[in-house]
Scaffold this motif. Structure first.
Motif, PDB file in Angstrom:
ATOM      1  N   GLY A  60      10.866 -11.104  -0.890  1.00 61.88           N
ATOM      2  CA  GLY A  60      10.805 -11.398   0.538  1.00 61.88           C
ATOM      3  C   GLY A  60      11.393 -10.313   1.414  1.00 61.88           C
ATOM      4  O   GLY A  60      11.356 -10.424   2.641  1.00 61.88           O
ATOM      5  N   GLY A  61      11.927  -9.254   0.790  1.00 58.36           N
ATOM      6  CA  GLY A  61      12.589  -8.218   1.579  1.00 58.36           C
ATOM      7  C   GLY A  61      11.710  -7.052   1.974  1.00 58.36           C
ATOM      8  O   GLY A  61      12.128  -6.193   2.744  1.00 58.36           O
ATOM      9  N   ILE A  62      10.490  -6.987   1.441  1.00 59.09           N
ATOM     10  CA  ILE A  62       9.574  -5.891   1.757  1.00 59.09           C
ATOM     11  C   ILE A  62       8.516  -6.401   2.721  1.00 59.09           C
ATOM     12  O   ILE A  62       7.799  -7.361   2.426  1.00 59.09           O
ATOM     13  N   ALA A  63       8.419  -5.777   3.903  1.00 63.28           N
ATOM     14  CA  ALA A  63       7.468  -6.222   4.919  1.00 63.28           C
ATOM     15  C   ALA A  63       6.072  -5.665   4.692  1.00 63.28           C
ATOM     16  O   ALA A  63       5.082  -6.289   5.090  1.00 63.28           O
ATOM     17  N   LEU A  64       5.978  -4.504   4.047  1.00 61.99           N
ATOM     18  CA  LEU A  64       4.684  -3.839   3.895  1.00 61.99           C
ATOM     19  C   LEU A  64       4.786  -2.813   2.774  1.00 61.99           C
ATOM     20  O   LEU A  64       5.789  -2.117   2.655  1.00 61.99           O
ATOM     21  N   VAL A  65       3.734  -2.729   1.950  1.00 67.68           N
ATOM     22  CA  VAL A  65       3.656  -1.708   0.910  1.00 67.68           C
ATOM     23  C   VAL A  65       2.551  -0.721   1.272  1.00 67.68           C
ATOM     24  O   VAL A  65       1.427  -1.121   1.587  1.00 67.68           O
ATOM     25  N   LEU A  66       2.875   0.558   1.254  1.00 65.59           N
ATOM     26  CA  LEU A  66       1.890   1.626   1.413  1.00 65.59           C
ATOM     27  C   LEU A  66       1.628   2.177   0.017  1.00 65.59           C
ATOM     28  O   LEU A  66       2.523   2.745  -0.606  1.00 65.59           O
ATOM     29  N   LEU A  67       0.405   2.003  -0.471  1.00 64.52           N
ATOM     30  CA  LEU A  67       0.105   2.243  -1.886  1.00 64.52           C
ATOM     31  C   LEU A  67      -0.912   3.355  -2.084  1.00 64.52           C
ATOM     32  O   LEU A  67      -2.025   3.297  -1.553  1.00 64.52           O
ATOM     33  N   ASP A  68      -0.539   4.339  -2.894  1.00 67.81           N
ATOM     34  CA  ASP A  68      -1.474   5.378  -3.321  1.00 67.81           C
ATOM     35  C   ASP A  68      -2.360   4.816  -4.434  1.00 67.81           C
ATOM     36  O   ASP A  68      -1.907   4.037  -5.269  1.00 67.81           O
ATOM     37  N   LEU A  69      -3.621   5.213  -4.452  1.00 69.89           N
ATOM     38  CA  LEU A  69      -4.542   4.724  -5.475  1.00 69.89           C
ATOM     39  C   LEU A  69      -4.482   5.532  -6.768  1.00 69.89           C
ATOM     40  O   LEU A  69      -5.039   5.116  -7.780  1.00 69.89           O
ATOM     41  N   GLN A  70      -3.829   6.676  -6.762  1.00 68.39           N
ATOM     42  CA  GLN A  70      -3.765   7.521  -7.950  1.00 68.39           C
ATOM     43  C   GLN A  70      -2.308   7.762  -8.322  1.00 68.39           C
ATOM     44  O   GLN A  70      -1.692   8.730  -7.886  1.00 68.39           O
ATOM     45  N   LEU A  71      -1.774   6.843  -9.119  1.00 65.04           N
ATOM     46  CA  LEU A  71      -0.391   6.939  -9.572  1.00 65.04           C
ATOM     47  C   LEU A  71      -0.358   7.284 -11.054  1.00 65.04           C
ATOM     48  O   LEU A  71      -1.335   7.035 -11.764  1.00 65.04           O
ATOM     49  N   PRO A  72       0.731   7.839 -11.538  1.00 64.55           N
ATOM     50  CA  PRO A  72       0.792   8.202 -12.963  1.00 64.55           C
ATOM     51  C   PRO A  72       0.545   7.020 -13.893  1.00 64.55           C
ATOM     52  O   PRO A  72      -0.024   7.182 -14.969  1.00 64.55           O
ATOM     53  N   ASP A  73       0.952   5.817 -13.461  1.00 63.55           N
ATOM     54  CA  ASP A  73       0.802   4.641 -14.323  1.00 63.55           C
ATOM     55  C   ASP A  73      -0.210   3.626 -13.800  1.00 63.55           C
ATOM     56  O   ASP A  73      -0.280   2.502 -14.293  1.00 63.55           O
ATOM     57  N   ALA A  74      -1.007   4.014 -12.810  1.00 62.58           N
ATOM     58  CA  ALA A  74      -2.032   3.097 -12.280  1.00 62.58           C
ATOM     59  C   ALA A  74      -3.077   3.908 -11.526  1.00 62.58           C
ATOM     60  O   ALA A  74      -2.816   4.390 -10.424  1.00 62.58           O
ATOM     61  N   ALA A  78      -6.242  -0.375  -9.988  1.00 64.53           N
ATOM     62  CA  ALA A  78      -5.369  -1.159 -10.866  1.00 64.53           C
ATOM     63  C   ALA A  78      -4.087  -1.571 -10.151  1.00 64.53           C
ATOM     64  O   ALA A  78      -3.656  -2.731 -10.231  1.00 64.53           O
ATOM     65  N   GLY A  79      -3.453  -0.636  -9.457  1.00 60.63           N
ATOM     66  CA  GLY A  79      -2.208  -0.949  -8.763  1.00 60.63           C
ATOM     67  C   GLY A  79      -2.398  -1.988  -7.680  1.00 60.63           C
ATOM     68  O   GLY A  79      -1.571  -2.898  -7.521  1.00 60.63           O
ATOM     69  N   LEU A  80      -3.489  -1.875  -6.926  1.00 54.23           N
ATOM     70  CA  LEU A  80      -3.767  -2.837  -5.867  1.00 54.23           C
ATOM     71  C   LEU A  80      -3.978  -4.231  -6.456  1.00 54.23           C
ATOM     72  O   LEU A  80      -3.454  -5.222  -5.939  1.00 54.23           O
ATOM     73  N   ARG A  81      -4.724  -4.307  -7.547  1.00 54.78           N
ATOM     74  CA  ARG A  81      -4.974  -5.605  -8.180  1.00 54.78           C
ATOM     75  C   ARG A  81      -3.665  -6.252  -8.651  1.00 54.78           C
ATOM     76  O   ARG A  81      -3.448  -7.462  -8.477  1.00 54.78           O
ATOM     77  N   ILE A  82      -2.792  -5.454  -9.239  1.00 55.15           N
ATOM     78  CA  ILE A  82      -1.527  -5.989  -9.748  1.00 55.15           C
ATOM     79  C   ILE A  82      -0.638  -6.453  -8.600  1.00 55.15           C
ATOM     80  O   ILE A  82      -0.031  -7.539  -8.655  1.00 55.15           O
ATOM     81  N   ILE A 103     -15.198   3.282  -1.587  1.00 54.57           N
ATOM     82  CA  ILE A 103     -13.827   3.036  -2.036  1.00 54.57           C
ATOM     83  C   ILE A 103     -13.076   2.231  -0.988  1.00 54.57           C
ATOM     84  O   ILE A 103     -12.337   1.285  -1.308  1.00 54.57           O
ATOM     85  N   ARG A 104     -13.273   2.591   0.271  1.00 55.25           N
ATOM     86  CA  ARG A 104     -12.639   1.856   1.367  1.00 55.25           C
ATOM     87  C   ARG A 104     -13.035   0.380   1.332  1.00 55.25           C
ATOM     88  O   ARG A 104     -12.197  -0.524   1.420  1.00 55.25           O
ATOM     89  N   GLU A 105     -14.345   0.131   1.191  1.00 54.94           N
ATOM     90  CA  GLU A 105     -14.836  -1.242   1.208  1.00 54.94           C
ATOM     91  C   GLU A 105     -14.302  -2.042   0.025  1.00 54.94           C
ATOM     92  O   GLU A 105     -13.960  -3.220   0.158  1.00 54.94           O
ATOM     93  N   GLU A 106     -14.207  -1.406  -1.151  1.00 56.74           N
ATOM     94  CA  GLU A 106     -13.711  -2.113  -2.322  1.00 56.74           C
ATOM     95  C   GLU A 106     -12.226  -2.427  -2.160  1.00 56.74           C
ATOM     96  O   GLU A 106     -11.771  -3.517  -2.547  1.00 56.74           O
ATOM     97  N   ALA A 107     -11.466  -1.495  -1.587  1.00 51.64           N
ATOM     98  CA  ALA A 107     -10.043  -1.749  -1.364  1.00 51.64           C
ATOM     99  C   ALA A 107      -9.855  -2.945  -0.434  1.00 51.64           C
ATOM    100  O   ALA A 107      -9.007  -3.814  -0.680  1.00 51.64           O
ATOM    101  N   LEU A 108     -10.646  -3.007   0.621  1.00 53.27           N
ATOM    102  CA  LEU A 108     -10.549  -4.129   1.553  1.00 53.27           C
ATOM    103  C   LEU A 108     -10.989  -5.426   0.888  1.00 53.27           C
ATOM    104  O   LEU A 108     -10.398  -6.487   1.107  1.00 53.27           O
TER     105      LEU A 108
END
Length: 216
Positions: A60-74, A78-82, A103-108
């Motif tokens: 409950g302490g995080i208001a927003l996550v800014l997520l890169d789609l190309q991470l070393p472990d995701a 994959a990261g967005l789904r998790i 890609i934009r449409e799939e992310a949304l």
């Protein structure tokens, strides 16, 4: 003793930037500090696992996550789904260097609140600022849902597509069709079609009528 003005200020909301590039994280931190002094704290993670650990440590302490789609472990979505599976109540904005509309449409479609390119141009910076501004003005839960949140909850209930919901968000922020096209990367014709669908869904004929349904 005179009251401390700082004690009456709203607590800073916490953003989590999950990106393996230190320069990107620094850029987000700098942008937030410049545009929203004192309104946000910025936490950083270089991998998805590090980001998930911070979310688990501060429920409950995080208001927003800014997520890169190309991470070393995701890689890819994959990261967005998790994140959407494990933390469905936390809004996620995708940061990506790809400008592919598909890609934009799939992310949304997968539940991202917005899709922002890692562009240093004015359009890209403006999109970042607008997304953060929407988070900055959101009231505390004790104060009830904001008009925009109420509109989006209604939109999801009536079955609007993720693209149409994204356009609705920008309509509520006061953007015209051309500005929406520039912010989302959609064609002007597509934006007009989405606006028409939004108007039809809410049974209104103009922006003024739409905004009148959700007064600030």
């Amino acid at each position: 003793m005179a009251p401390d003005p700082a004690s009456d200020a709203a607590p800073a909301r916490r953003l989590l930037v999950v990106d393996d590039h230190a320069l990107v994280r620094l850029g987000v931190r700098t942008l937030v500090a410049q545009q929203f002094p004192g309104q946000f704290e910025v936490a950083e993670a270089g991998t998805l696992e590090q980001g998930l650990a911070q979310l688990r440590a501060a429920p409950g302490g995080i208001a927003l996550v800014l997520l890169d789609l190309q991470l070393p472990d995701a890689k890819g979505f994959a990261g967005l789904r998790i994140l959407r599976r494990d933390h469905p109540g936390v809004p996620v904005v995708v940061l990506s260097g790809a400008q592919d509309v598909r890609i934009r449409e799939e992310a949304l479609r997968l539940g991202a609140r917005a899709y922002i390119g890692k562009s240093a141009d004015a359009g890209g910076m403006g999109a970042w600022v607008e997304v953060l501004r929407q988070q900055a003005v959101a009231p505390a839960a004790a104060g009830g849902a904001s008009p925009a949140a109420e509109a989006l909850r209604t939109a999801h209930g009536m079955g609007l597509s993720p693209r149409q919901v994204q356009v609705l968000e920008l309509l509520l922020a006061g953007l015209d069709n051309q500005a929406i096209a520039e912010e989302t990367g959609l064609t002007l014709g597509t934006v007009k079609n989405c606006v028409s669908s939004v108007f039809l869904g809410f049974n209104v004929r103009s922006r003024a009528e739409l905004l009148g349904l959700f007064p600030t």
